[in-house]
Design an enzyme around this catalytic site. Structure first.
Site, mmCIF file in Angstrom:
data_model
loop_
_atom_site.group_PDB
_atom_site.id
_atom_site.type_symbol
_atom_site.label_atom_id
_atom_site.label_comp_id
_atom_site.label_asym_id
_atom_site.label_seq_id
_atom_site.Cartn_x
_atom_site.Cartn_y
_atom_site.Cartn_z
ATOM 1 N N PRO A 107 28.761 44.364 39.153
ATOM 2 C CA PRO A 107 27.773 43.315 39.368
ATOM 3 C C PRO A 107 28.337 41.898 39.273
ATOM 4 O O PRO A 107 29.191 41.616 38.445
ATOM 5 C CB PRO A 107 26.731 43.554 38.267
ATOM 6 C CG PRO A 107 27.393 44.417 37.265
ATOM 7 C CD PRO A 107 28.432 45.200 37.994
ATOM 8 N N ASN A 108 27.837 41.085 40.174
ATOM 9 C CA ASN A 108 28.108 39.651 40.265
ATOM 10 C C ASN A 108 29.514 39.315 40.749
ATOM 11 O O ASN A 108 29.811 38.141 40.975
ATOM 12 C CB ASN A 108 27.811 38.942 38.939
ATOM 13 C CG ASN A 108 26.366 39.100 38.546
ATOM 14 O OD1 ASN A 108 25.474 38.867 39.351
ATOM 15 N ND2 ASN A 108 26.124 39.531 37.323
ATOM 16 N N ARG A 119 30.766 31.451 41.453
ATOM 17 C CA ARG A 119 30.186 31.485 40.110
ATOM 18 C C ARG A 119 31.221 31.125 39.056
ATOM 19 O O ARG A 119 32.359 31.560 39.132
ATOM 20 C CB ARG A 119 29.588 32.860 39.809
ATOM 21 C CG ARG A 119 30.629 33.914 39.470
ATOM 22 C CD ARG A 119 30.039 35.259 39.144
ATOM 23 N NE ARG A 119 29.770 35.402 37.744
ATOM 24 C CZ ARG A 119 30.084 36.474 37.030
ATOM 25 N NH1 ARG A 119 30.691 37.509 37.584
ATOM 26 N NH2 ARG A 119 29.797 36.529 35.764
ATOM 27 N N TYR A 128 36.400 32.263 36.567
ATOM 28 C CA TYR A 128 36.770 33.239 37.584
ATOM 29 C C TYR A 128 37.570 32.674 38.751
ATOM 30 O O TYR A 128 38.011 33.420 39.616
ATOM 31 C CB TYR A 128 35.518 33.938 38.115
ATOM 32 C CG TYR A 128 34.780 34.697 37.036
ATOM 33 C CD1 TYR A 128 35.290 35.881 36.528
ATOM 34 C CD2 TYR A 128 33.593 34.221 36.512
ATOM 35 C CE1 TYR A 128 34.630 36.572 35.529
ATOM 36 C CE2 TYR A 128 32.918 34.904 35.515
ATOM 37 C CZ TYR A 128 33.449 36.080 35.025
ATOM 38 O OH TYR A 128 32.798 36.762 34.033
ATOM 39 N N ASN A 162 36.691 47.132 38.101
ATOM 40 C CA ASN A 162 36.156 46.016 37.322
ATOM 41 C C ASN A 162 34.648 46.213 37.336
ATOM 42 O O ASN A 162 33.978 45.855 38.304
ATOM 43 C CB ASN A 162 36.543 44.664 37.929
ATOM 44 C CG ASN A 162 36.061 43.494 37.091
ATOM 45 O OD1 ASN A 162 35.187 43.643 36.248
ATOM 46 N ND2 ASN A 162 36.633 42.327 37.341
ATOM 47 N N ALA A 193 29.764 43.422 33.801
ATOM 48 C CA ALA A 193 28.986 43.583 32.573
ATOM 49 C C ALA A 193 28.675 45.046 32.259
ATOM 50 O O ALA A 193 28.437 45.388 31.095
ATOM 51 C CB ALA A 193 27.699 42.771 32.656
ATOM 52 N N HIS A 213 30.410 46.926 29.323
ATOM 53 C CA HIS A 213 29.960 46.813 27.941
ATOM 54 C C HIS A 213 28.636 47.517 27.679
ATOM 55 O O HIS A 213 28.185 47.549 26.534
ATOM 56 C CB HIS A 213 29.821 45.329 27.573
ATOM 57 C CG HIS A 213 30.895 44.481 28.165
ATOM 58 N ND1 HIS A 213 32.216 44.580 27.774
ATOM 59 C CD2 HIS A 213 30.862 43.557 29.151
ATOM 60 C CE1 HIS A 213 32.943 43.726 28.485
ATOM 61 N NE2 HIS A 213 32.144 43.099 29.331
ATOM 62 N N ASP A 232 31.084 57.985 31.228
ATOM 63 C CA ASP A 232 31.038 59.443 31.375
ATOM 64 C C ASP A 232 31.569 59.884 32.731
ATOM 65 O O ASP A 232 32.249 60.906 32.842
ATOM 66 C CB ASP A 232 29.607 59.961 31.193
ATOM 67 C CG ASP A 232 29.148 59.967 29.751
ATOM 68 O OD1 ASP A 232 29.988 59.781 28.842
ATOM 69 O OD2 ASP A 232 27.931 60.156 29.534
ATOM 70 N N GLU A 288 41.205 50.032 34.316
ATOM 71 C CA GLU A 288 40.141 49.062 34.058
ATOM 72 C C GLU A 288 40.733 47.663 34.161
ATOM 73 O O GLU A 288 41.776 47.379 33.572
ATOM 74 C CB GLU A 288 39.575 49.289 32.658
ATOM 75 C CG GLU A 288 38.507 48.303 32.265
ATOM 76 C CD GLU A 288 38.023 48.506 30.836
ATOM 77 O OE1 GLU A 288 37.277 47.624 30.365
ATOM 78 O OE2 GLU A 288 38.379 49.512 30.184
ATOM 79 N N HIS A 335 39.906 43.320 34.242
ATOM 80 C CA HIS A 335 39.014 42.182 34.020
ATOM 81 C C HIS A 335 39.761 40.906 34.376
ATOM 82 O O HIS A 335 40.934 40.744 34.031
ATOM 83 C CB HIS A 335 38.517 42.128 32.575
ATOM 84 C CG HIS A 335 37.693 43.312 32.222
ATOM 85 N ND1 HIS A 335 36.391 43.453 32.633
ATOM 86 C CD2 HIS A 335 38.018 44.443 31.548
ATOM 87 C CE1 HIS A 335 35.931 44.619 32.206
ATOM 88 N NE2 HIS A 335 36.904 45.238 31.562
ATOM 89 N N ILE A 336 39.075 40.020 35.059
ATOM 90 C CA ILE A 336 39.664 38.753 35.483
ATOM 91 C C ILE A 336 39.859 37.839 34.281
ATOM 92 O O ILE A 336 40.916 37.241 34.101
ATOM 93 C CB ILE A 336 38.756 38.090 36.546
ATOM 94 C CG1 ILE A 336 38.710 38.966 37.806
ATOM 95 C CG2 ILE A 336 39.240 36.679 36.874
ATOM 96 C CD1 ILE A 336 37.635 38.580 38.800
ATOM 97 N N SER A 337 38.841 37.744 33.438
ATOM 98 C CA SER A 337 38.920 36.894 32.248
ATOM 99 C C SER A 337 39.394 37.713 31.053
ATOM 100 O O SER A 337 39.373 38.950 31.075
ATOM 101 C CB SER A 337 37.548 36.280 31.944
ATOM 102 O OG SER A 337 36.648 37.282 31.516
ATOM 103 N N ARG A 358 35.862 35.833 24.779
ATOM 104 C CA ARG A 358 34.495 35.500 25.167
ATOM 105 C C ARG A 358 33.509 36.044 24.135
ATOM 106 O O ARG A 358 33.883 36.366 23.017
ATOM 107 C CB ARG A 358 34.240 36.034 26.577
ATOM 108 C CG ARG A 358 35.209 35.360 27.586
ATOM 109 C CD ARG A 358 35.003 35.793 28.983
ATOM 110 N NE ARG A 358 33.675 35.354 29.444
ATOM 111 C CZ ARG A 358 33.111 35.809 30.551
ATOM 112 N NH1 ARG A 358 33.715 36.721 31.300
ATOM 113 N NH2 ARG A 358 31.926 35.378 30.919
ATOM 114 N N ARG A 366 31.284 41.392 24.665
ATOM 115 C CA ARG A 366 32.256 41.725 25.706
ATOM 116 C C ARG A 366 33.516 42.391 25.141
ATOM 117 O O ARG A 366 34.393 42.781 25.884
ATOM 118 C CB ARG A 366 32.645 40.476 26.497
ATOM 119 C CG ARG A 366 31.489 39.898 27.286
ATOM 120 C CD ARG A 366 31.946 38.749 28.174
ATOM 121 N NE ARG A 366 30.823 37.977 28.663
ATOM 122 C CZ ARG A 366 30.116 38.275 29.745
ATOM 123 N NH1 ARG A 366 30.411 39.341 30.460
ATOM 124 N NH2 ARG A 366 29.115 37.503 30.117
#
Length: 137
Positions: free
Chosen positions: A9-10, A17, A22, A71, A74, A77, A84, A95, A97-99, A104, A108
């Site tokens: 998402p997002n 954004r 990001y 990625n 959200a 988390h 699963d 896995e 993550h950009i940040s 944060r 997170r």
């Protein structure tokens, strides 16, 4: 080698954004750069804001692709279901993550994906995806 990059998402809003977190580049242009940088790989990209669609895509490719770079945004988390699913499939998942999620908000710091992932790459901006691709080579 057939690999899927799967964004949650997002992440369709990259480049628009929270650019201080990001960056300014949209993912489609970055994905085109990755395809040029790794011409021998069969790269596919999928993004969804919907948890069930992410799970459906993982199940669709998770027994036949050589790897998945995920990625989950959200959902990392919050989604026991995605965690699963990764446990159920056989394709290795990295896995990404950009940040730096550990710099944060506290919520997170928890990941339902990490325990079942082959590895985790956090905090290198869009280059996190490049590092994940390199890990499969």
């Amino acid at each position: 080698m057939q690999l899927l990059i799967l964004n949650g998402p997002n992440l369709n809003l990259l480049g628009q954004r929270e650019t201080s977190i990001y960056g300014n580049q949209d993912f489609n242009s970055f994905f085109n750069e990755l395809k040029s940088q790794f011409p021998t790989l069969q790269l596919e990209y999928f993004q969804s804001n919907v948890e069930g669609e992410i799970i459906n895509k993982l199940q669709e490719v998770g027994f036949s692709y050589d790897g998945i770079i995920l990625n989950a945004g959200a959902y990392t988390h919050t989604s026991v279901a995605i965690g699963d699913c990764i446990k159920a499939i056989t394709s290795p998942v990295i896995e990404v993550h950009i940040s730096n999620t550990f710099s944060r908000e506290t919520f997170r710091h928890q990941s339902y994906i990490s325990p079942n992932a082959k590895g985790v790459i956090i905090g290198f901006g869009l280059q996190s995806y490049t590092l994940a691709l390199q890990s499969f080579l």
